[in-house]
Design a protein around this motif. Structure first.
Motif, short mmCIF file in Angstrom:
data_model
loop_
_atom_site.label_atom_id
_atom_site.label_comp_id
_atom_site.label_asym_id
_atom_site.label_seq_id
_atom_site.Cartn_x
_atom_site.Cartn_y
_atom_site.Cartn_z
N ILE A 109 0.80 -1.26 -0.03
CA ILE A 109 -0.13 0.04 -0.02
C ILE A 109 0.90 1.18 0.02
N ALA A 113 -2.92 4.54 -3.38
CA ALA A 113 -3.55 3.37 -3.23
C ALA A 113 -5.06 3.77 -3.13
N LEU A 114 -5.17 4.62 -2.27
CA LEU A 114 -6.53 5.03 -1.91
C LEU A 114 -7.02 6.17 -2.31
N ASP A 119 -2.70 9.00 1.80
CA ASP A 119 -3.81 8.01 2.41
C ASP A 119 -3.01 6.75 3.12
N VAL A 121 -4.23 3.08 5.37
CA VAL A 121 -5.14 2.13 5.78
C VAL A 121 -5.36 1.77 7.09
N ARG A 167 -14.80 -2.55 2.97
CA ARG A 167 -13.95 -2.79 3.87
C ARG A 167 -13.87 -4.32 4.15
N ASP A 193 -6.46 -0.49 -6.99
CA ASP A 193 -6.44 0.13 -5.55
C ASP A 193 -7.34 -0.67 -4.64
N ARG A 197 -5.67 -2.74 -1.14
CA ARG A 197 -6.11 -2.11 0.31
C ARG A 197 -6.61 -3.58 0.76
N GLU A 201 -5.97 -5.37 4.63
CA GLU A 201 -6.70 -5.55 5.55
C GLU A 201 -7.20 -6.96 5.81
#
Length: 409
Positions: A109, A113-114, A119, A121, A167, A193, A197, A201
């Motif tokens: 990341i 990426a966001l 940004d 995560v 998410r 992206d 992410r 997560e």
């Protein structure tokens, strides 16, 4: 041949749905008749056969024009800077500020990426002991996405893999994407992206979200790295840039493409064994050209990409664009067995070739609408039960498939 599809999605205006063509268009700079090889002169083109060029003797349609890319298609480097990889250095050298390379199997990341610089995560961390005690979660696979972000989100939510905020919500579940994130559809970079992410997560939650390299990843890498550099196509010369445009490349994707995306794509594996399933992108035996084990195949392809050579990258793209090796009732099962005997597993799971084409249910003239792409509602098991096809034909108004393995029944 799909009427009117030659220029759709070629970066000339707003992004729109672009159908998967019956063959990959390979533009050339030398005049030559165009045909699709079928093995016998005079036979009609077969979807998926790699384009062949003949001097005479085979009926053909006119050669496709060479598209010159728009001047702003590939962002120019800042003044005073060297073009990307122009010095022949290792691609990991000169990484953008704030980006730290990691092992290829770890989530990456970084900037963009966001959606913008800076940004981050926010994830819920699960201690390793707790994750190991819970054991591996259910295994899911995702077929070709081709820029259809909304459809992907809908299917991931339907399987309980992500929540309303997009998410990761599946704990220790395991998720594999089979490649082809971009081109033809409107938001390929948005898809990348999201997958990047979710990789972070899922890992923090004790599961994982990983991805394989598809031929469109190779195409996009080549278009960005080499642009209009001529490559040998076996029929004169071609360029990655023109091939990318002719095969659904979207201007918006190229404008948003960053080094972090390129490095992520170039580190993707080409094959993996997961719970006795051999996961691949393409339904081809070309993988056998690169090694006698899954590890050898992945290492060889990574090493070849790291050479930063246009002709070598083109050869990779060409080989993994081949398809339909498992479809023939006579030779298909044997082709699958050759892969399984070499790499392990009891079934091959692949994307790449849309299920409607595998079934021969596109282009019929019987007026039976139920046989179109919209009739596909699940994976296709074939080749004596040894192969599972996962490309539902989202580029043809079909279904984007997200399924749990092993299949029931």
């Amino acid at each position: 041949m799909v009427e009117g599809s030659m220029t759709q999605g070629a970066g000339q205006g707003p992004a729109m749905r672009t159908e998967t063509l019956r063959d990959f268009r390979v533009p050339v700079n030398e005049p030559a008749p165009y045909a699709v090889s079928t093995g016998m002169p005079g036979e009609p083109p077969v979807y998926g056969a790699y384009p062949a060029y003949y001097d005479e003797g085979v009926p053909s349609v006119p050669a496709q024009p060479h598209y010159a890319p728009a001047a702003d298609m590939v962002p120019a480097p800042p003044q005073g800077s060297e073009p990307e990889h122009a010095t022949g250095e290792d691609p990991e050298e000169g990484d953008p500020d704030g980006y730290t390379p990691t092992q290829r199997d770890l989530p990456v990341i970084g900037r963009g990426a966001l959606g913008g610089p800076g940004d981050t995560v926010q994830v819920h961390y699960v201690p390793p002991d707790a994750a190991e005690a819970a054991g591996p979660g259910p295994l899911y696979v995702v077929g070709d996405v081709h820029g259809y972000l909304d459809e992907l989100v809908t299917e991931l939510q339907a399987q309980g893999l992500i929540d309303a905020d997009r998410r990761w919500s599946a704990g220790n579940a395991r998720l594999w994407f089979l490649g082809d994130f971009t081109d033809r559809g409107p938001d390929g970079i948005g898809v990348i992206d999201l997958v990047m992410r979710l990789s972070a997560e899922a890992a923090a939650a004790g599961g994982y979200c990983k991805a394989l390299m598809g031929n469109h990843e190779l195409l996009l890498i080549g278009a960005k790295r080499f642009g209009d550099t001529p490559v040998s196509s076996g029929a004169g010369t071609a360029t990655f840039q023109a091939a990318w445009l002719l095969n659904g490349g979207q201007r918006s994707d190229m404008e948003r493409l960053q080094d972090v995306h390129l490095q992520w794509m170039s580190r993707l594996d080409a094959a993996v064994l997961a719970e006795d399933h051999l996961l691949l992108h393409s339904d081809t035996t070309a993988y056998l050209d690169y090694g006698d084990s899954v590890e050898d195949v992945n290492d060889t392809i990574h090493e070849l990409l790291n050479r930063n050579d246009a002709d070598i990258t083109w050869d990779l793209f060409r080989k993994f664009t081949k398809r339909f090796a498992f479809r023939d009732e006579g030779t298909g099962p044997q082709a699958v067995r050759e892969l399984l005997d070499t790499y392990g597993g009891s079934r091959v799971v692949h994307g790449h070739s849309p299920i409607p084409y595998l079934l021969g249910e596109v282009g019929t003239e019987d007026g039976d609408a139920s046989r179109g792409p919209e009739a596909v509602d699940g994976p296709h098991v074939y080749a004596e039960g040894l192969a599972i096809a996962m490309d539902g034909g989202v580029t043809m108004a079909g279904k984007l498939l997200v399924v749990q393995l092993p299949l029931n029944g």
